[in-house]
Design a protein around this motif. Structure first.
Motif, PDB file in Angstrom:
ATOM      1  N   SER A  49       0.827  -1.214   0.000  1.00  0.00           N
ATOM      2  CA  SER A  49       0.000   0.000   0.000  1.00  0.00           C
ATOM      3  C   SER A  49       0.859   1.260   0.000  1.00  0.00           C
ATOM      4  N   GLN A  53       1.581   4.075  -3.156  1.00  0.00           N
ATOM      5  CA  GLN A  53       1.373   5.505  -2.954  1.00  0.00           C
ATOM      6  C   GLN A  53       2.619   6.305  -3.350  1.00  0.00           C
ATOM      7  N   ASP A 274      -5.767  -5.574   1.889  1.00  0.00           N
ATOM      8  CA  ASP A 274      -5.463  -4.211   1.456  1.00  0.00           C
ATOM      9  C   ASP A 274      -6.345  -3.192   2.180  1.00  0.00           C
ATOM     10  N   ARG A 278      -4.985  -0.380   5.110  1.00  0.00           N
ATOM     11  CA  ARG A 278      -5.245   1.033   4.829  1.00  0.00           C
ATOM     12  C   ARG A 278      -6.086   1.676   5.930  1.00  0.00           C
ATOM     13  N   HIS A 282      -4.697   4.762   8.185  1.00  0.00           N
ATOM     14  CA  HIS A 282      -5.465   6.007   8.250  1.00  0.00           C
ATOM     15  C   HIS A 282      -5.629   6.470   9.697  1.00  0.00           C
ATOM     16  N   MET A 312      -5.370   6.970   2.417  1.00  0.00           N
ATOM     17  CA  MET A 312      -5.637   5.554   2.623  1.00  0.00           C
ATOM     18  C   MET A 312      -7.131   5.310   2.808  1.00  0.00           C
ATOM     19  N   THR A 315      -9.557   6.095  -0.287  1.00  0.00           N
ATOM     20  CA  THR A 315      -9.623   5.033  -1.288  1.00  0.00           C
ATOM     21  C   THR A 315     -10.850   4.158  -1.099  1.00  0.00           C
TER      22      THR A 315
END
Length: 318
Positions: A49, A53, A274, A278, A282, A312, A315
């Motif tokens: 991840s 980015q 995933d 994330r 976050h 994050m 998304t």
């Protein structure tokens, strides 16, 4: 002349930056070794991840066991492996470390352990030590449940069986994947049946099952219930060819609580890896900032860790 000198200096600095960016661009695809372990899926998910980015492309290279991972690293088909447990895997890794084709970049977790375990109701009925297993051979059906073929844990169990350590010569090792092994544990625990299996931390099994680790396995798994360090291994040349990646993976260290919190989401709440990583990042921008300290994007730009942590969640939405 001063103006010209300044122009030359600016040009040289720009050229240097371009050269570094061009060199790093050659490393834009990052190949990460994977064995089917829940904890490794989580740390790989965090790396993937963040790297995406940063502008990198990530390939997760699935392998049946750790020897195949190290072999692929030796052949430069895998760049990084974040699941090298020491001292448990030293013997497995030695042929690949010996020629200096693979090296350890950093320790990414120092709170790990692994050894044989049983459900608590089995422990309460007298199985406290490796030496107790053979006394209850019938209840265990002469089986010890291990991991995938090639696992160093399996090698330790096979050594015990072949040498008749603890009177285990008539036992059989059941080699299977982590997922299938834990399905056996789950099924037997529900029925109150007996089972002895490979257990380790960090892993959500420690919250999912009431289980106990057995004493007496120091010779085979190490002292303190197989206390271990998990390391990040890299292929030869990665540090020199891809210094930004090397910095990133050097920063990427974990606490058991971090891994288990995310693994709880993936294993018991069925959140995709995933999404789970994330969501966690976050909520923890300070940790994201630490992981990205001194790291740049693929194109050489500075990183705004707070913005990345915010993105994050964007998304997936709340």
């Amino acid at each position: 002349m001063k103006f010209v000198s300044r122009c030359v200096l600016v040009w040289l600095l720009a050229l240097t930056g371009y050269a570094e960016s061009a060199t790093e661009a050659q490393c834009q695809t990052v190949r990460i070794g994977v064995v089917d372990w829940t904890d490794l899926h989580v740390v790989n998910g965090i790396a993937k991840s963040l790297l995406e980015q940063l502008g990198y492309r990530v390939e997760l290279s699935n392998q049946p066991a750790t020897p195949e991972v190290f072999s692929q690293m030796q052949q430069r088909n895998i760049d990084v492996f974040m699941g090298y447990w020491t001292p448990a895997m030293v013997e497995v890794a030695a042929p690949f470390y010996g020629p200096q084709d693979v090296s350890t970049l950093t320790a990414n977790l120092d709170e790990a352990l692994w050894t044989l375990a049983v459900p608590d109701y089995v422990y309460e009925q007298g199985v406290h030590d490796f030496a107790d297993i053979a006394r209850f051979s019938d209840k265990f059906e002469g089986r010890i449940y291990g991991l995938e073929k090639g696992s160093s844990g399996n090698a330790a169990i096979l050594e015990m069986i072949s040498s008749n350590a603890f009177g285990l010569k008539d036992f059989k090792l059941i080699e299977t994947s982590e997922r299938l092994m834990l399905a056996q544990v789950n099924g037997r625990v529900r029925k109150g049946e007996w089972i002895v299996f490979m257990g380790w931390k960090p892993h959500p099994m420690n919250q999912q099952f009431a289980m106990r680790y057995l004493d007496g396995g120091d010779q085979y798994f190490g002292p303190d219930y197989g206390k271990a360090t998990v390391n990040t291994s890299i292929r030869k040349g990665l540090e020199q060819e891809c210094p930004n990646l090397a910095r990133f993976f050097s920063n990427l260290t974990f606490k058991a609580a971090i891994e288990e919190e995310i693994m709880q989401k993936t294993s018991n709440e069925f959140v995709p890896v995933d999404r789970a990583v994330r969501m966690w990042m976050h909520r923890n921008p300070a940790q994201v900032s630490a992981w990205l300290s001194g790291v740049k994007t693929l194109t050489g730009q500075p990183v705004d860790a707070q913005m990345m942590a915010d993105e994050m969640e964007v998304t997936f939405g709340r």
